[in-house]
Design a protein around this motif. Structure first.
Motif, PDB file in Angstrom:
ATOM      1  N   TYR A  53      30.969  12.701 -73.259  1.00  0.00           N
ATOM      2  CA  TYR A  53      31.490  13.579 -74.297  1.00  0.00           C
ATOM      3  C   TYR A  53      32.050  14.828 -73.633  1.00  0.00           C
ATOM      4  O   TYR A  53      31.714  15.130 -72.488  1.00  0.00           O
ATOM      5  N   PHE A  54      32.877  15.547 -74.336  1.00  0.00           N
ATOM      6  CA  PHE A  54      33.436  16.788 -73.815  1.00  0.00           C
ATOM      7  C   PHE A  54      32.984  17.959 -74.668  1.00  0.00           C
ATOM      8  O   PHE A  54      33.000  17.882 -75.899  1.00  0.00           O
ATOM      9  N   LEU A  55      32.617  19.011 -73.998  1.00  0.00           N
ATOM     10  CA  LEU A  55      32.184  20.242 -74.636  1.00  0.00           C
ATOM     11  C   LEU A  55      33.244  21.288 -74.375  1.00  0.00           C
ATOM     12  O   LEU A  55      33.603  21.535 -73.227  1.00  0.00           O
ATOM     13  N   ARG A  56      33.777  21.871 -75.443  1.00  0.00           N
ATOM     14  CA  ARG A  56      34.793  22.915 -75.309  1.00  0.00           C
ATOM     15  C   ARG A  56      34.232  24.201 -75.884  1.00  0.00           C
ATOM     16  O   ARG A  56      33.733  24.215 -77.015  1.00  0.00           O
ATOM     17  N   LEU A  57      34.322  25.262 -75.112  1.00  0.00           N
ATOM     18  CA  LEU A  57      33.838  26.570 -75.532  1.00  0.00           C
ATOM     19  C   LEU A  57      34.982  27.561 -75.482  1.00  0.00           C
ATOM     20  O   LEU A  57      35.773  27.542 -74.545  1.00  0.00           O
ATOM     21  N   GLN A  58      35.054  28.416 -76.471  1.00  0.00           N
ATOM     22  CA  GLN A  58      36.084  29.451 -76.513  1.00  0.00           C
ATOM     23  C   GLN A  58      35.406  30.783 -76.785  1.00  0.00           C
ATOM     24  O   GLN A  58      34.776  30.950 -77.817  1.00  0.00           O
ATOM     25  N   THR A  59      35.522  31.718 -75.833  1.00  0.00           N
ATOM     26  CA  THR A  59      35.051  33.079 -76.043  1.00  0.00           C
ATOM     27  C   THR A  59      36.266  33.934 -76.392  1.00  0.00           C
ATOM     28  O   THR A  59      37.371  33.415 -76.545  1.00  0.00           O
ATOM     29  N   GLN A  60      36.071  35.223 -76.479  1.00  0.00           N
ATOM     30  CA  GLN A  60      37.204  36.091 -76.801  1.00  0.00           C
ATOM     31  C   GLN A  60      38.298  36.032 -75.747  1.00  0.00           C
ATOM     32  O   GLN A  60      39.474  36.167 -76.060  1.00  0.00           O
ATOM     33  N   ASP A  61      37.912  35.817 -74.485  1.00  0.00           N
ATOM     34  CA  ASP A  61      38.920  35.871 -73.419  1.00  0.00           C
ATOM     35  C   ASP A  61      38.940  34.670 -72.477  1.00  0.00           C
ATOM     36  O   ASP A  61      39.725  34.647 -71.549  1.00  0.00           O
ATOM     37  N   ARG A  62      38.085  33.674 -72.717  1.00  0.00           N
ATOM     38  CA  ARG A  62      38.058  32.513 -71.814  1.00  0.00           C
ATOM     39  C   ARG A  62      37.864  31.233 -72.593  1.00  0.00           C
ATOM     40  O   ARG A  62      37.292  31.209 -73.670  1.00  0.00           O
ATOM     41  N   ARG A  63      38.312  30.141 -71.969  1.00  0.00           N
ATOM     42  CA  ARG A  63      38.117  28.805 -72.519  1.00  0.00           C
ATOM     43  C   ARG A  63      37.477  27.937 -71.439  1.00  0.00           C
ATOM     44  O   ARG A  63      37.902  27.967 -70.279  1.00  0.00           O
ATOM     45  N   TYR A  64      36.483  27.168 -71.834  1.00  0.00           N
ATOM     46  CA  TYR A  64      35.774  26.292 -70.911  1.00  0.00           C
ATOM     47  C   TYR A  64      35.769  24.881 -71.473  1.00  0.00           C
ATOM     48  O   TYR A  64      35.630  24.695 -72.677  1.00  0.00           O
ATOM     49  N   THR A  65      35.874  23.887 -70.599  1.00  0.00           N
ATOM     50  CA  THR A  65      35.703  22.488 -70.969  1.00  0.00           C
ATOM     51  C   THR A  65      34.775  21.864 -69.941  1.00  0.00           C
ATOM     52  O   THR A  65      35.007  21.992 -68.738  1.00  0.00           O
ATOM     53  N   ARG A  66      33.740  21.213 -70.432  1.00  0.00           N
ATOM     54  CA  ARG A  66      32.771  20.570 -69.547  1.00  0.00           C
ATOM     55  C   ARG A  66      32.505  19.155 -70.048  1.00  0.00           C
ATOM     56  O   ARG A  66      32.514  18.885 -71.241  1.00  0.00           O
ATOM     57  N   LYS A  67      32.239  18.257 -69.116  1.00  0.00           N
ATOM     58  CA  LYS A  67      31.891  16.885 -69.442  1.00  0.00           C
ATOM     59  C   LYS A  67      30.373  16.804 -69.625  1.00  0.00           C
ATOM     60  O   LYS A  67      29.620  17.335 -68.818  1.00  0.00           O
ATOM     61  N   ILE A  68      29.945  16.157 -70.695  1.00  0.00           N
ATOM     62  CA  ILE A  68      28.525  15.942 -70.965  1.00  0.00           C
ATOM     63  C   ILE A  68      28.256  14.447 -70.853  1.00  0.00           C
ATOM     64  O   ILE A  68      28.914  13.644 -71.524  1.00  0.00           O
ATOM     65  N   ILE A  69      27.325  14.081 -70.008  1.00  0.00           N
ATOM     66  CA  ILE A  69      26.928  12.678 -69.852  1.00  0.00           C
ATOM     67  C   ILE A  69      25.657  12.453 -70.673  1.00  0.00           C
ATOM     68  O   ILE A  69      24.623  13.049 -70.381  1.00  0.00           O
ATOM     69  N   HIS A  70      25.769  11.612 -71.683  1.00  0.00           N
ATOM     70  CA  HIS A  70      24.636  11.286 -72.572  1.00  0.00           C
ATOM     71  C   HIS A  70      24.182   9.889 -72.177  1.00  0.00           C
ATOM     72  O   HIS A  70      24.879   8.915 -72.403  1.00  0.00           O
ATOM     73  N   HIS A  71      22.998   9.783 -71.572  1.00  0.00           N
ATOM     74  CA  HIS A  71      22.550   8.476 -71.101  1.00  0.00           C
ATOM     75  C   HIS A  71      21.571   7.806 -72.059  1.00  0.00           C
ATOM     76  O   HIS A  71      20.946   6.804 -71.715  1.00  0.00           O
ATOM     77  N   GLY A  72      21.448   8.304 -73.241  1.00  0.00           N
ATOM     78  CA  GLY A  72      20.609   7.650 -74.256  1.00  0.00           C
ATOM     79  C   GLY A  72      19.204   8.193 -74.252  1.00  0.00           C
ATOM     80  O   GLY A  72      18.842   9.078 -73.496  1.00  0.00           O
ATOM     81  N   LYS A  73      18.410   7.620 -75.141  1.00  0.00           N
ATOM     82  CA  LYS A  73      17.029   8.076 -75.296  1.00  0.00           C
ATOM     83  C   LYS A  73      16.182   7.614 -74.115  1.00  0.00           C
ATOM     84  O   LYS A  73      16.425   6.548 -73.562  1.00  0.00           O
ATOM     85  N   PRO A  74      15.198   8.437 -73.737  1.00  0.00           N
ATOM     86  CA  PRO A  74      14.349   8.072 -72.586  1.00  0.00           C
ATOM     87  C   PRO A  74      13.524   6.841 -72.818  1.00  0.00           C
ATOM     88  O   PRO A  74      13.257   6.443 -73.892  1.00  0.00           O
TER      89      PRO A  74
END
Length: 74
Positions: A53-74
């Motif tokens: 999945y991708f996580l996108r964050l937007q602050t007042q002056d910056r934008r971030y995109t990070r990849k999230i790896i979801h490997h399921g329930k333990p």
């Protein structure tokens, strides 16, 4: 953190006064969109299928995109 995750993760952006959050699947479809007035945000995608999945964050002056790896329930 943590990443990879079992579905629950936390975002800490020190020095911000809130930010916009968007979680998308690999096709770019938004799963969650919202705002937080704080520096912290906790999210739970454990009910979603395992995958990338991708996580996108937007602050007042910056934008971030990070990849999230979801490997399921333990």
């Amino acid at each position: 953190y943590p990443n990879p995750t079992t579905g629950r993760f936390r975002i800490d952006l020190a020095g911000t006064s809130g930010f916009e959050v968007e979680v998308c699947d690999m096709l770019g479809h938004a799963i969650y969109t919202g705002k937080t007035p704080d520096q912290h945000f906790a999210f739970d995608i454990s009910s979603l299928p395992a995958g990338t999945y991708f996580l996108r964050l937007q602050t007042q002056d910056r934008r971030y995109t990070r990849k999230i790896i979801h490997h399921g329930k333990p």
